[in-house]
Write a protein that holds these residues in place. Structure first.
Motif, PDB file in Angstrom:
ATOM      1  N   ALA A 108      -1.793   4.674   0.008  1.00  0.00           N
ATOM      2  CA  ALA A 108      -0.650   3.739  -0.459  1.00  0.00           C
ATOM      3  C   ALA A 108      -1.267   2.461  -0.620  1.00  0.00           C
ATOM      4  O   ALA A 108      -2.277   1.817   0.122  1.00  0.00           O
ATOM      5  CB  ALA A 108       0.508   3.855   0.457  1.00  0.00           C
ATOM      6  N   ASP A 109      -0.378   1.680  -1.660  1.00  0.00           N
ATOM      7  CA  ASP A 109      -0.851   0.310  -2.045  1.00  0.00           C
ATOM      8  C   ASP A 109       0.171  -0.598  -1.278  1.00  0.00           C
ATOM      9  O   ASP A 109      -0.100  -1.829  -1.045  1.00  0.00           O
ATOM     10  CB  ASP A 109      -0.884   0.180  -3.638  1.00  0.00           C
ATOM     11  N   ILE A 110       1.265  -0.129  -1.130  1.00  0.00           N
ATOM     12  CA  ILE A 110       2.369  -0.872  -0.481  1.00  0.00           C
ATOM     13  C   ILE A 110       3.246   0.015   0.452  1.00  0.00           C
ATOM     14  O   ILE A 110       3.408   1.049   0.098  1.00  0.00           O
ATOM     15  CB  ILE A 110       3.423  -1.290  -1.733  1.00  0.00           C
ATOM     16  N   LEU A 111       3.464  -0.601   1.510  1.00  0.00           N
ATOM     17  CA  LEU A 111       4.441  -0.164   2.464  1.00  0.00           C
ATOM     18  C   LEU A 111       5.830  -1.055   2.443  1.00  0.00           C
ATOM     19  O   LEU A 111       5.606  -2.028   2.934  1.00  0.00           O
ATOM     20  CB  LEU A 111       3.797   0.289   3.801  1.00  0.00           C
ATOM     21  N   ILE A 112       7.117  -0.267   2.593  1.00  0.00           N
ATOM     22  CA  ILE A 112       8.128  -0.807   2.853  1.00  0.00           C
ATOM     23  C   ILE A 112       8.981  -0.289   3.815  1.00  0.00           C
ATOM     24  O   ILE A 112       9.315   0.881   3.680  1.00  0.00           O
ATOM     25  CB  ILE A 112       9.134  -1.138   1.528  1.00  0.00           C
ATOM     26  N   THR A 113       9.275  -0.644   5.066  1.00  0.00           N
ATOM     27  CA  THR A 113       9.798   0.223   6.123  1.00  0.00           C
ATOM     28  C   THR A 113      11.208  -0.571   6.317  1.00  0.00           C
ATOM     29  O   THR A 113      11.695  -1.500   5.532  1.00  0.00           O
ATOM     30  CB  THR A 113       9.262   0.051   7.273  1.00  0.00           C
ATOM     31  N   ALA A 114      12.087   0.232   6.943  1.00  0.00           N
ATOM     32  CA  ALA A 114      13.264  -0.311   7.388  1.00  0.00           C
ATOM     33  C   ALA A 114      13.807  -1.068   8.702  1.00  0.00           C
ATOM     34  O   ALA A 114      14.684  -0.930   9.211  1.00  0.00           O
ATOM     35  CB  ALA A 114      14.377   0.855   7.176  1.00  0.00           C
ATOM     36  N   SER A 115      12.598  -1.237   9.287  1.00  0.00           N
ATOM     37  CA  SER A 115      12.610  -1.937  10.689  1.00  0.00           C
ATOM     38  C   SER A 115      11.573  -2.882  10.916  1.00  0.00           C
ATOM     39  O   SER A 115      10.431  -2.214  10.393  1.00  0.00           O
ATOM     40  CB  SER A 115      13.013  -0.888  11.744  1.00  0.00           C
ATOM     41  N   PRO A 267      10.851  -4.888   6.274  1.00  0.00           N
ATOM     42  CA  PRO A 267       9.503  -5.975   5.896  1.00  0.00           C
ATOM     43  C   PRO A 267       8.747  -4.941   4.758  1.00  0.00           C
ATOM     44  O   PRO A 267       8.841  -3.700   4.851  1.00  0.00           O
ATOM     45  CB  PRO A 267       8.797  -5.683   7.366  1.00  0.00           C
ATOM     46  N   ALA A 268       7.820  -5.615   3.969  1.00  0.00           N
ATOM     47  CA  ALA A 268       7.057  -5.185   3.182  1.00  0.00           C
ATOM     48  C   ALA A 268       5.560  -5.652   3.497  1.00  0.00           C
ATOM     49  O   ALA A 268       5.604  -6.820   3.827  1.00  0.00           O
ATOM     50  CB  ALA A 268       7.507  -5.482   1.665  1.00  0.00           C
ATOM     51  N   ALA A 269       4.594  -4.922   2.932  1.00  0.00           N
ATOM     52  CA  ALA A 269       3.189  -5.295   2.982  1.00  0.00           C
ATOM     53  C   ALA A 269       2.249  -4.586   1.880  1.00  0.00           C
ATOM     54  O   ALA A 269       2.914  -3.617   1.884  1.00  0.00           O
ATOM     55  CB  ALA A 269       2.875  -5.182   4.521  1.00  0.00           C
ATOM     56  N   VAL A 270       1.167  -5.210   1.767  1.00  0.00           N
ATOM     57  CA  VAL A 270       0.214  -4.409   1.059  1.00  0.00           C
ATOM     58  C   VAL A 270      -0.630  -3.695   1.849  1.00  0.00           C
ATOM     59  O   VAL A 270      -1.144  -4.427   2.919  1.00  0.00           O
ATOM     60  CB  VAL A 270      -0.774  -5.630   0.094  1.00  0.00           C
ATOM     61  N   CYS A 271      -0.991  -2.449   1.595  1.00  0.00           N
ATOM     62  CA  CYS A 271      -1.798  -1.703   2.500  1.00  0.00           C
ATOM     63  C   CYS A 271      -2.978  -2.065   2.592  1.00  0.00           C
ATOM     64  O   CYS A 271      -3.764  -2.617   1.731  1.00  0.00           O
ATOM     65  CB  CYS A 271      -1.812  -0.284   1.849  1.00  0.00           C
ATOM     66  N   ALA A 272      -3.765  -2.156   3.743  1.00  0.00           N
ATOM     67  CA  ALA A 272      -5.366  -2.553   4.069  1.00  0.00           C
ATOM     68  C   ALA A 272      -6.060  -1.785   3.068  1.00  0.00           C
ATOM     69  O   ALA A 272      -7.258  -2.391   2.824  1.00  0.00           O
ATOM     70  CB  ALA A 272      -5.365  -2.331   5.504  1.00  0.00           C
ATOM     71  N   ASP A 273      -5.855  -0.479   2.710  1.00  0.00           N
ATOM     72  CA  ASP A 273      -6.874  -0.089   2.020  1.00  0.00           C
ATOM     73  C   ASP A 273      -6.452   0.017   0.499  1.00  0.00           C
ATOM     74  O   ASP A 273      -7.085   0.983  -0.329  1.00  0.00           O
ATOM     75  CB  ASP A 273      -7.067   1.672   2.542  1.00  0.00           C
ATOM     76  N   SER A 274      -5.734  -0.716   0.199  1.00  0.00           N
ATOM     77  CA  SER A 274      -5.273  -0.734  -1.308  1.00  0.00           C
ATOM     78  C   SER A 274      -6.298  -0.977  -2.205  1.00  0.00           C
ATOM     79  O   SER A 274      -7.186  -2.112  -1.946  1.00  0.00           O
ATOM     80  CB  SER A 274      -4.059  -1.804  -1.600  1.00  0.00           C
ATOM     81  N   GLU A 275      -6.614  -0.262  -3.228  1.00  0.00           N
ATOM     82  CA  GLU A 275      -7.605  -0.626  -4.184  1.00  0.00           C
ATOM     83  C   GLU A 275      -6.986  -1.546  -5.303  1.00  0.00           C
ATOM     84  O   GLU A 275      -7.703  -1.868  -6.275  1.00  0.00           O
ATOM     85  CB  GLU A 275      -8.073   0.803  -4.817  1.00  0.00           C
ATOM     86  N   ASN A 276      -5.720  -1.921  -5.103  1.00  0.00           N
ATOM     87  CA  ASN A 276      -4.830  -2.487  -6.244  1.00  0.00           C
ATOM     88  C   ASN A 276      -4.195  -3.857  -5.502  1.00  0.00           C
ATOM     89  O   ASN A 276      -3.108  -4.002  -5.939  1.00  0.00           O
ATOM     90  CB  ASN A 276      -4.042  -1.696  -6.991  1.00  0.00           C
ATOM     91  N   ALA A 277      -4.928  -4.406  -4.558  1.00  0.00           N
ATOM     92  CA  ALA A 277      -4.090  -5.232  -3.546  1.00  0.00           C
ATOM     93  C   ALA A 277      -3.301  -6.566  -4.550  1.00  0.00           C
ATOM     94  O   ALA A 277      -2.349  -6.814  -4.388  1.00  0.00           O
ATOM     95  CB  ALA A 277      -5.042  -5.903  -2.565  1.00  0.00           C
ATOM     96  N   GLU A 278      -4.420  -6.938  -5.712  1.00  0.00           N
ATOM     97  CA  GLU A 278      -3.735  -8.162  -6.359  1.00  0.00           C
ATOM     98  C   GLU A 278      -2.378  -7.610  -7.181  1.00  0.00           C
ATOM     99  O   GLU A 278      -1.354  -8.172  -7.188  1.00  0.00           O
ATOM    100  CB  GLU A 278      -4.705  -8.680  -7.259  1.00  0.00           C
TER     101      GLU A 278
END
Length: 305
Positions: A108-115, A267-278
């Motif tokens: 995944a490139d992005i993770l958005i959780t509900a807590s 909360p949201a964050a860019v995944c550590a292994d994302s190949e498209n972080a930017e």
């Protein structure tokens, strides 16, 4: 006189020849210059095409179930206004399940959780880049009944009387965790650590020995929880305000006091292994700043944190 005339003719011929050579030189120089410009233009065009091809990305998003309807519309708008950016099949699951998928090696490139708790886990397990984490949305916890239910108004204390059957999310569903935290404040759920309300994580406890013993159905997603109330399988369900907009078939009959549970944050964050972080970071920034995107979030019951 004849000698002078011959001299004049020779001079004229000489100047003419010099002029011809000069013109030929200019023509050659112009041709070379034109060729160089054409070559340079072709190279620039090729480089530009290569750059555009390199910028084309497909983002894979893992997001909490409750975001599905709004996120689909936001992604559609983003693709329309940002050429070269598309989205893979976004995975909507309970937040805990999303972490389990990442742990199993899903990309995944992005993770958005509900807590916050589930994002804390993602940070601890290095699923996401902690430096990109931020609080994206807030939500409210409400009590709902089926649209055709005779129930019109209910409080948390009313639920504690044990006269209603209830549906909440299981331990993997943040809405269920918040519901259990709230129910613990009225003696309807017991935390195994003995904590209550916002001090509890809303997991691992029990309804046994409380007024709700035998009256609770736990769902694996907020969609399931809503459907139990909609179908009449239970009298009441605890879900987010956004779920009422998303699923329909239920009506709000009560709002859970915010001081009985942890703050509901997405909360949201860019995944550590994302190949498209930017590109992933750019999308998240747009989601929280673009006026049209904000209208969509608000339409589905989400407010910026």
């Amino acid at each position: 006189m004849k000698k002078h005339l011959r001299f004049m003719i020779a001079a004229v011929l000489t100047f003419a020849l010099v002029g011809m050579f000069a013109l030929a030189g200019c023509s050659s120089s112009a041709t070379e210059e034109s060729t160089a410009e054409s070559s340079s233009s072709a190279t620039a065009s090729t480089e530009e095409s290569s750059s555009e091809a390199a910028e084309a990305v497909e983002l894979q998003i893992f997001a909490a179930n409750s975001l599905s309807e709004a996120m689909d519309k936001v992604q559609e708008l983003y693709s329309e206004t940002h050429e070269g950016v598309t989205f893979a099949d976004t995975q909507y699951e309970a937040s805990g399940t999303l972490n389990e998928m990442l742990a199993a090696g899903s990309y995944a490139d992005i993770l958005i959780t509900a807590s916050k708790g589930t994002m804390d886990t993602a940070v601890e397990e290095a699923y996401v880049d902690e430096g990109t984490r931020f609080d994206m949305f807030t939500n409210d916890l409400v009590i709902v009944a089926g649209e055709n239910s005779d129930i019109t108004e209910v409080t948390l204390d009313d639920v504690a009387t044990g006269q209603y059957t209830v549906a909440v999310g299981d331990d993997n569903v943040p809405a269920g965790n918040y519901a259990k935290q709230a129910l613990s404040t009225v003696g309807c759920w017991v935390d195994e650590e003995g904590t209550t309300g916002s001090e509890s994580d809303g997991k691992g406890g029990t309804f046994d020995g409380t007024p709700l013993a035998g009256l609770v159905t736990e769902g694996s997603s907020v969609g399931n929880v809503c459907s139990y109330a909609n179908s009449g399988d239970v009298d009441l369900a605890f879900v987010y305000t956004s779920d009422v907009y998303r699923f329909g078939g239920v009506k709000i009959v009560g709002t859970v006091p915010s001081d009985t549970h942890k703050n509901i944050i997405y909360p949201a964050a860019v995944c550590a292994d994302s190949e498209n972080a930017e590109a992933a970071a750019a999308f998240l920034d747009w989601c929280t700043t673009d006026e049209e995107a904000l209208k969509i979030w608000q339409e589905w019951g989400f407010e910026l944190a």
